[in-house]
Design a protein around this motif. Structure first.
Motif, short mmCIF file in Angstrom:
data_model
loop_
_atom_site.label_atom_id
_atom_site.label_comp_id
_atom_site.label_asym_id
_atom_site.label_seq_id
_atom_site.Cartn_x
_atom_site.Cartn_y
_atom_site.Cartn_z
N UNK A 41 37.35 86.57 54.56
CA UNK A 41 36.67 87.78 55.03
C UNK A 41 36.82 88.82 53.93
N UNK A 42 35.71 89.28 53.38
CA UNK A 42 35.77 90.34 52.37
C UNK A 42 36.40 91.58 52.99
N UNK A 43 37.18 92.30 52.23
CA UNK A 43 37.84 93.50 52.74
C UNK A 43 36.81 94.47 53.31
N UNK A 44 35.68 94.63 52.63
CA UNK A 44 34.67 95.58 53.10
C UNK A 44 33.97 95.11 54.38
N UNK A 45 34.11 93.84 54.74
CA UNK A 45 33.51 93.30 55.96
C UNK A 45 34.52 93.15 57.11
N UNK A 46 35.77 93.50 56.87
CA UNK A 46 36.82 93.32 57.87
C UNK A 46 36.63 94.29 59.04
N UNK A 47 36.41 93.75 60.24
CA UNK A 47 36.16 94.57 61.43
C UNK A 47 37.07 94.24 62.61
N UNK A 48 37.66 93.04 62.61
CA UNK A 48 38.44 92.58 63.77
C UNK A 48 39.82 92.13 63.32
N UNK A 49 40.86 92.66 64.00
CA UNK A 49 42.22 92.26 63.68
C UNK A 49 43.13 92.55 64.86
N UNK A 50 44.34 91.99 64.79
CA UNK A 50 45.35 92.23 65.81
C UNK A 50 46.49 93.01 65.19
N UNK A 52 49.28 93.60 66.93
CA UNK A 52 50.47 92.88 67.40
C UNK A 52 50.81 91.69 66.53
N UNK A 53 49.81 90.86 66.22
CA UNK A 53 50.05 89.63 65.46
C UNK A 53 49.84 89.82 63.95
N UNK A 54 49.35 91.00 63.55
CA UNK A 54 49.10 91.30 62.14
C UNK A 54 48.28 90.19 61.48
N UNK A 55 47.09 89.94 62.06
CA UNK A 55 46.19 88.93 61.52
C UNK A 55 44.75 89.37 61.70
N UNK A 56 43.88 88.84 60.85
CA UNK A 56 42.46 89.19 60.84
C UNK A 56 41.63 88.11 61.50
N UNK A 57 40.45 88.51 61.95
CA UNK A 57 39.50 87.57 62.58
C UNK A 57 38.12 87.77 61.99
N UNK A 58 37.40 86.69 61.79
CA UNK A 58 36.07 86.74 61.18
C UNK A 58 35.01 87.26 62.14
N UNK A 59 35.27 87.18 63.44
CA UNK A 59 34.26 87.58 64.43
C UNK A 59 34.94 87.91 65.75
#
Length: 73
Positions: A41-50, A52-59
């Motif tokens: 996931x490009x940093x500029x496209x990052x929109x979803x994360x947790x 609590x779990x400190x992790x990113x999601x693509x969608x």
């Protein structure tokens, strides 16, 4: 050009500190990986994360799948 048509990110993977409504780049890089799919996931496209779990999601679907796997949805 939309997100789907972009070339894969070039450069190292970033380290991110995910906060409420925003994130902080701890180690500079071009992308992070989705915790569910492993997709970059490009940093500029990052929109979803947790936070609590400190992790990113693509969608949003990937985020929901993570919640289901954790028994929270």
């Amino acid at each position: 050009m939309n997100i789907v048509e972009r070339l894969p990110p070039a450069g190292p993977e970033a380290a991110i500190d995910y906060g409420p409504g925003d994130f902080r780049v701890v180690k500079p890089g071009a992308f992070v990986r989705c915790a569910v799919t492993g997709a970059p996931i490009r940093i500029e496209d990052l929109r979803y994360w947790s936070i609590e779990w400190q992790e990113a999601y693509a969608s949003p679907e990937a985020a929901l799948l993570r919640l289901r796997r954790a028994g929270r949805a």
